[in-house]
Design an enzyme around this catalytic site. Structure first.
Site, PDB file in Angstrom:
ATOM      1  N   SER A 183       2.586 -17.920   8.018  1.00  0.00           N
ATOM      2  CA  SER A 183       1.149 -17.395   7.064  1.00  0.00           C
ATOM      3  C   SER A 183       2.118 -15.761   6.908  1.00  0.00           C
ATOM      4  O   SER A 183       1.927 -15.399   5.574  1.00  0.00           O
ATOM      5  CB  SER A 183      -0.076 -16.409   7.840  1.00  0.00           C
ATOM      6  OG  SER A 183      -0.065 -15.640   8.792  1.00  0.00           O
TER       7      SER A 183
ATOM      8  N   LYS B 248      -0.482 -13.138   1.133  1.00  0.00           N
ATOM      9  CA  LYS B 248      -1.026 -12.205   0.620  1.00  0.00           C
ATOM     10  C   LYS B 248      -1.335 -11.301  -0.822  1.00  0.00           C
ATOM     11  O   LYS B 248      -1.809 -11.828  -1.397  1.00  0.00           O
ATOM     12  CB  LYS B 248      -1.220 -10.888   1.958  1.00  0.00           C
ATOM     13  CG  LYS B 248      -1.781 -10.376   3.358  1.00  0.00           C
ATOM     14  CD  LYS B 248      -2.954 -10.767   3.277  1.00  0.00           C
ATOM     15  CE  LYS B 248      -3.527 -10.650   4.193  1.00  0.00           C
ATOM     16  NZ  LYS B 248      -4.873 -10.411   4.279  1.00  0.00           N
TER      17      LYS B 248
END
Length: 344
Positions: free
Chosen positions: A312, A61
């Site tokens: 991720s 992110k």
């Protein structure tokens, strides 16, 4: 597969992602590829795990948040930024805002792991805990935005955020140019939208496979019905992708650029977390292990010789380890049991 480049226009293109990758290169970590002979033998192909759990703030992110804030004017940065997040986007925005001298106010669901809450506050953000899900925290943040005049940084439904996330694919395909398939976790869809556009820009024959948790499968339902579907509730240990509603901007991109979307259970996700910890000595959170769980579950149906897997994030709440072990019991890949003596 239909490509709708004219619909997206200049908002999200392979060239824009490439330029973003060059701009972000001095700022973000060039995360490593993890390979494992054990995984290769289990699924019958070469596998390359893109370790975004080793990115700054512990998740991918940071890429999208940083690129978004880099597009803001000085006046916009002075007004501050606001967002909602289940955790990883919060940390990315908080850290990027601190680097660029902007105040950040972030709304997070009340059940967000404390490790993510504390990390976000430590990066200097003002955290507001509200609601049971991301959607409720999001609604509260939107109400506050009307009063504050701050710039909203959406966690996934923003073309600049998608562009930043897509830089993962630019980096991945330069680290290993033989990759023909990429497994990507899906929540609201910002990560896979950017990755899919970047992959198809480089090579339209690369398969992009999205993986959702079965307890939060709004994008899976939307993709296969070809129309937006909303979930009334979500229930998954993968809190980072526990999204009730697909992004209005991400869904058309996923519909047209992604080759398939599949789901995995919490048991399969938990087994993948344990596998990565036991076999590869690396910690992943639920969302971070979802793409690997998808590879384990669907490798026989999805042919490939060289497969990329997006790991991720790694911001795992260690207090949940006993729960993970219970969920994984009986779901660990059989091949792992048979190959305990194999080298990695």
């Amino acid at each position: 597969m239909a490509f709708f480049g004219d619909l997206v226009g200049d908002l999200l293109t392979g060239e824009k992602i490439y330029q973003a990758w060059k701009r972000l290169a001095p700022i973000v970590h060039r995360t490593p590829l993890l390979t494992s002979h054990t995984i290769d033998d289990m699924v019958g192909r070469k596998v390359y795990c893109k370790m975004e759990n080793q990115q700054k703030t512990g998740a991918f992110k940071f890429r999208g948040a940083t690129f978004k804030l880099m597009q803001l004017t000085k006046e916009e940065l002075q007004r501050g930024v606001i967002t909602a997040s289940a955790g990883n986007h919060a940390q990315g925005v908080a850290y990027a805002a601190r680097k660029l001298g902007a105040n950040a106010k972030i709304f997070m669901p009340e059940g967000t792991p404390l490790a993510k809450v504390h990390a976000t506050r430590n990066y200097g953000a003002d955290v507001v805990l509200t609601g049971e899900s991301f959607q409720e925290a999001y609604q509260a943040s939107m109400e506050y935005e009307k009063e504050s005049g701050s710039v909203y940084v959406h966690p996934f439904d923003d073309y600049d955020v998608m562009t930043g996330q897509g830089t993962i694919a630019m980096e991945l395909l330069r680290q290993e140019d033989r990759i023909d398939t990429v497994f990507v976790p899906i929540g609201g869809g910002g990560l896979i939208a950017g990755i899919a556009v970047a992959c198809k820009h480089i090579n339209r024959n690369i398969q992009v496979i999205g993986v959702q948790a079965s307890g939060a499968d709004a994008m899976y339902q939307s993709y296969h019905s070809k129309q937006m579907r909303h979930s009334t509730e979500v229930n998954t240990l993968a809190d980072g992708i526990a999204v009730k509603e697909p992004g209005k901007s991400t869904f058309p991109i996923i519909r047209d650029y992604v080759d398939d979307v599949v789901t995995v259970t919490d048991e399969q996700i938990a087994a993948s977390i344990l596998f990565m910890l036991e076999r590869n000595k690396t910690l992943t959170e639920g969302a971070g292990a979802t793409a690997l769980a998808g590879l384990f579950a669907y490798h026989k149906e999805i042919p490939s010789r060289h497969t990329g897997v997006i790991v991720s994030g790694g911001n795992f709440d260690i207090k949940r380890m006993a729960e993970i072990q219970d969920l994984a019991e009986g779901f660990f890949p059989v091949e792992v049991r048979k190959k305990e003596q194999m080298a990695y």
